[in-house]
Write a protein that holds these residues in place. Sequence first.
Motif, PDB file in Angstrom:
ATOM      1  N   UNK A 116       2.015   2.797  -5.603  1.00 35.97           N
ATOM      2  CA  UNK A 116       0.716   2.563  -6.235  1.00 35.97           C
ATOM      3  C   UNK A 116       0.249   1.119  -6.046  1.00 35.97           C
ATOM      4  N   UNK A 117       1.181   0.187  -6.125  1.00 35.04           N
ATOM      5  CA  UNK A 117       0.821  -1.220  -5.891  1.00 35.04           C
ATOM      6  C   UNK A 117       0.364  -1.428  -4.452  1.00 35.04           C
ATOM      7  N   UNK A 118       1.047  -0.788  -3.512  1.00 36.56           N
ATOM      8  CA  UNK A 118       0.657  -0.883  -2.105  1.00 36.56           C
ATOM      9  C   UNK A 118      -0.716  -0.254  -1.880  1.00 36.56           C
ATOM     10  N   UNK A 119      -0.941   0.904  -2.492  1.00 38.66           N
ATOM     11  CA  UNK A 119      -2.239   1.557  -2.364  1.00 38.66           C
ATOM     12  C   UNK A 119      -3.347   0.690  -2.937  1.00 38.66           C
ATOM     13  N   UNK A 120      -3.095   0.094  -4.072  1.00 37.16           N
ATOM     14  CA  UNK A 120      -4.084  -0.772  -4.701  1.00 37.16           C
ATOM     15  C   UNK A 120      -4.473  -1.912  -3.756  1.00 37.16           C
ATOM     16  N   UNK A 129      -8.032  -2.442  -1.732  1.00 34.86           N
ATOM     17  CA  UNK A 129      -8.746  -3.703  -1.942  1.00 34.86           C
ATOM     18  C   UNK A 129      -9.110  -4.340  -0.591  1.00 34.86           C
ATOM     19  N   UNK A 130      -8.179  -4.346   0.344  1.00 34.90           N
ATOM     20  CA  UNK A 130      -8.418  -4.902   1.675  1.00 34.90           C
ATOM     21  C   UNK A 130      -9.484  -4.099   2.422  1.00 34.90           C
ATOM     22  N   UNK A 131      -9.399  -2.780   2.350  1.00 36.33           N
ATOM     23  CA  UNK A 131     -10.390  -1.926   3.018  1.00 36.33           C
ATOM     24  C   UNK A 131     -11.776  -2.143   2.413  1.00 36.33           C
ATOM     25  N   UNK A 132     -11.824  -2.317   1.110  1.00 33.07           N
ATOM     26  CA  UNK A 132     -13.107  -2.518   0.429  1.00 33.07           C
ATOM     27  C   UNK A 132     -13.723  -3.862   0.821  1.00 33.07           C
ATOM     28  N   UNK A 133     -12.908  -4.889   0.891  1.00 35.50           N
ATOM     29  CA  UNK A 133     -13.414  -6.222   1.275  1.00 35.50           C
ATOM     30  C   UNK A 133     -14.043  -6.193   2.660  1.00 35.50           C
ATOM     31  N   UNK A 134     -13.515  -5.361   3.561  1.00 37.74           N
ATOM     32  CA  UNK A 134     -14.062  -5.209   4.912  1.00 37.74           C
ATOM     33  C   UNK A 134     -15.122  -4.108   4.972  1.00 37.74           C
ATOM     34  N   UNK A 135     -15.311  -3.415   3.891  1.00 36.98           N
ATOM     35  CA  UNK A 135     -16.174  -2.235   3.792  1.00 36.98           C
ATOM     36  C   UNK A 135     -15.865  -1.266   4.935  1.00 36.98           C
ATOM     37  N   UNK A 136     -14.577  -0.981   5.065  1.00 36.04           N
ATOM     38  CA  UNK A 136     -14.076  -0.065   6.081  1.00 36.04           C
ATOM     39  C   UNK A 136     -14.015   1.343   5.473  1.00 36.04           C
ATOM     40  N   UNK A 137     -15.051   2.140   5.713  1.00 38.58           N
ATOM     41  CA  UNK A 137     -15.165   3.454   5.083  1.00 38.58           C
ATOM     42  C   UNK A 137     -14.042   4.403   5.493  1.00 38.58           C
ATOM     43  N   UNK A 159     -13.367   2.591  -9.890  1.00 36.73           N
ATOM     44  CA  UNK A 159     -12.625   3.629 -10.609  1.00 36.73           C
ATOM     45  C   UNK A 159     -11.204   3.761 -10.077  1.00 36.73           C
ATOM     46  N   UNK A 160     -11.044   3.756  -8.760  1.00 41.94           N
ATOM     47  CA  UNK A 160      -9.706   3.894  -8.191  1.00 41.94           C
ATOM     48  C   UNK A 160      -8.811   2.732  -8.612  1.00 41.94           C
ATOM     49  N   UNK A 161      -9.336   1.519  -8.518  1.00 44.18           N
ATOM     50  CA  UNK A 161      -8.530   0.362  -8.904  1.00 44.18           C
ATOM     51  C   UNK A 161      -8.137   0.424 -10.380  1.00 44.18           C
ATOM     52  N   UNK A 162      -9.085   0.785 -11.227  1.00 45.18           N
ATOM     53  CA  UNK A 162      -8.797   0.895 -12.663  1.00 45.18           C
ATOM     54  C   UNK A 162      -7.863   2.058 -12.964  1.00 45.18           C
ATOM     55  N   UNK A 163      -8.037   3.160 -12.236  1.00 42.56           N
ATOM     56  CA  UNK A 163      -7.168   4.321 -12.423  1.00 42.56           C
ATOM     57  C   UNK A 163      -5.725   3.981 -12.047  1.00 42.56           C
TER      58      UNK A 163
END
Length: 175
Positions: free
Chosen positions: A62-66, A70-78, A133-137
């Motif tokens: 879960x920590x790795x997924x988080x 986060x990295x994918x979001x920063x790059x907006x890599x859909x 939501x995913x990060x908070x979940x």
Amino acid sequence: MPVREAIYILLAEGLVEHIPNRGFFVKKIDRNFFEDYYFVRIIFEQRAVSHICKTLEDTKPLLQLQELERTAYECYDLKRLSQCTDFLQSYERQHCGSPRLADYLKQLTTMSPRRISQTSEDQRKFVDSSFDYHQNLIQAMLDRDCEKTSCLISQHLELSKQYYFSIREQLHLDD
């Protein structure tokens, strides 16, 4: 599997209809179908994440997924964000505590309408909300906060439902 057998399976599941002397046709999936779909999915996913909260031992995935999300979001890599969503859903299935529930979740997530695109502005809002939501979940699961986790999954799926219905309206699928 032979085509005829596949058609009869789809017919039994209500996804295909038979018109005598004309053939088999895909049924139009209406708004009520997706209302029911999200209702059931919320219940099942709440059960899954609640079990995860109560039994979580190895937090590393879960920590790795988080971090990956986060990295994918920063790059907006859909594409990578979608892969993170797939991983989270797979994690839920693997750790939900019930093989039957895992099968139901797999069926529900397989038919998920989340991959339908919309305008870039609306899509961006949905991606932003989904990321939050995913990060908070994930954090709630790591904190073993079952009540918060259950609430977050319900809110997230309600958001997904509203997003999907807005796309249907834009495409005039309910006319």
